[in-house]
Design a protein around this motif. Sequence first.
Motif, PDB file in Angstrom:
ATOM      1  N   UNK A 232       0.812  -1.218   0.000  1.00  0.00           N
ATOM      2  CA  UNK A 232       0.000   0.000   0.000  1.00  0.00           C
ATOM      3  C   UNK A 232       0.846   1.270   0.000  1.00  0.00           C
ATOM      4  N   UNK A 233       2.175   1.112  -0.141  1.00  0.00           N
ATOM      5  CA  UNK A 233       3.097   2.261  -0.198  1.00  0.00           C
ATOM      6  C   UNK A 233       2.864   3.205   0.987  1.00  0.00           C
ATOM      7  N   UNK A 234       2.863   2.644   2.172  1.00  0.00           N
ATOM      8  CA  UNK A 234       2.587   3.435   3.373  1.00  0.00           C
ATOM      9  C   UNK A 234       3.877   3.898   4.046  1.00  0.00           C
ATOM     10  N   UNK A 235       4.099   5.198   4.188  1.00  0.00           N
ATOM     11  CA  UNK A 235       5.193   5.639   5.046  1.00  0.00           C
ATOM     12  C   UNK A 235       4.956   5.081   6.449  1.00  0.00           C
ATOM     13  N   UNK A 236       5.987   4.459   7.024  1.00  0.00           N
ATOM     14  CA  UNK A 236       5.811   3.742   8.283  1.00  0.00           C
ATOM     15  C   UNK A 236       6.761   4.274   9.343  1.00  0.00           C
ATOM     16  N   UNK A 237       6.195   4.587  10.506  1.00  0.00           N
ATOM     17  CA  UNK A 237       6.957   5.101  11.643  1.00  0.00           C
ATOM     18  C   UNK A 237       6.881   4.099  12.787  1.00  0.00           C
ATOM     19  N   UNK A 238       7.802   4.215  13.714  1.00  0.00           N
ATOM     20  CA  UNK A 238       7.727   3.433  14.947  1.00  0.00           C
ATOM     21  C   UNK A 238       7.553   4.391  16.111  1.00  0.00           C
TER      22      UNK A 238
END
Length: 560
Positions: A232-238
């Motif tokens: 889904x081309x999601x920018x992902x953070x933690x």
Amino acid sequence: MHGSNMGQRSAAQALVDQLVLHGVEHVFCVPGESYLPVLDALYDTPQIQVTVCRQEGGAAMMAEAVGRATGRPGVCFVTRGPGATNASAGVYIAHQDCTPMILFAGQVDRRMRDREAWQEMDFSAVFGSMSKWAGQIDRGERMAEYVSRAFHTASAGRQGPVVLALPRDMLDDPTEPNVLQPVSPLETAPGADELAQLQDLIEAAERPLLIVGGSRWDEASYAAIHRFAERFELPTLTSYRRGSLFDPDHRCYGGDLGLGANPKLIARVKAADLLILAGGRLGEVASQGYSLLDIPAPKVKLVHIHPGAEEIGRVYQPHLAIHASPRRFAPALAALTPRIARGPAEAEAAHRDYLDWSDAATPQPGALNFGEVMVWLRGHLPPETMLCNGAGAYAAWIHRFYRFRRLGTHMAPAVASMGYGVPAAVAMKRLYPERPVLCVAGDGDFLMNGQEFATAVQYKLPFVTLVVDNASYGSIRMNQEMAFPGRVSATDLVNPDFAAYARAFGGYGATVERTEDFADAFCAAEASGLPAILHLKIDPEVMTPGSTLSQIRERALAGR
């Protein structure tokens, strides 16, 4: 089960039988006369390794670290009163960080209860607010019942600590064998309707973000959440101190929402039109002081997935609530296939921002640049290295410049409790003797549980500890300069020779005062085969990457 064919057993023996049944391989303790029968039962139980510690706070943090690393309750034994109160530091960490843990604590004889006998404590009153359950086992015949409930409670939903008091005379009660099954944590899964709603929300959004946090992740869910972000081309953070939940080298990774977060990352969160919070709570630090979302009704559409039903809606009212554990939720995402192609531009831009922020160390005063040390470690330590740290200004360099390339390789309390690093390193080297373990501590941080270096020597646990010495309680001094510039009170420290401290215990010790000397010193410490301390002396002016005391003071004065 240990002892299952031995007929009648004492309650202490029944307790140890239950630990074996539930797969416990390590317990951490400081001995006490209040639970000597348990220690005696452990003598006959080679399946369980007992680690004897030097202070109950360290022992409890070791148990918490095992729970954090394995997802199964870590176990600690301490004595009554003073021992239990010392251990409360580890219990509090387990509560705040959602870590499964069980603390067994000695208690006075039942006939002396409620007289304020020697070292008596009301465990429910003291630990009730920092545990999922605090109880007392008053009848030995109910030992198996209580221990089973403790494992279920610690492992379920939002995981956390359980505290059980053991009256000394109860441990001698005769018991009959109990035929029980080991605990398997209940894993809740999302429904098809919820997954369909999630897909609709993602495809209707222009600037969606995925935030990964919390506990209860495993290798399968870790891999699944990566595949989901890719599709889904999601920018992902933690979230804060959950950096090992997502590969920092992955093209979708945008950084961590912690203290001193990348300003571009904060701006990206504020500009999002959909936030998917998977597994975590978005507490005070990750939410930047609860400033990122309106409470209780965020203006941005929020999807909150959490294994504890009581956590959903507790602070933020989500647009879509999904009661599911990461171990069921993340693999279930495989059912979703994008119907609308989303380009990789946003995810790739977020990753570029992360790399620009974290690739190279920032200049700082003094001959030793701790940022360059972290960059060197990032390039030289194998991916399976367990990095353990507590709290202090020094941790800003870890979060910014180090990269956790494997699940569960960062052992650090999200509650930012000092004194955690050395106990956690001891526990990890006991748990994973074949893996490299690195402890990083500040000067004030280290001495809160530095005595557990003796435990490392006793059990021949060769890990390296970096003591970052700026002669102050750095994070407090930094905040002091912001609030009361130039008025230094109670934050300066006069420190020992930490390298000599290591040698006094029988370990390896060396002092490093220049960046260019660090690599050789670290390799020598590793080659020693001993628990080691490298005493890193940095300029007292240095507080965080790119920030000095003088700059902080000047900004504070200019703002008045």
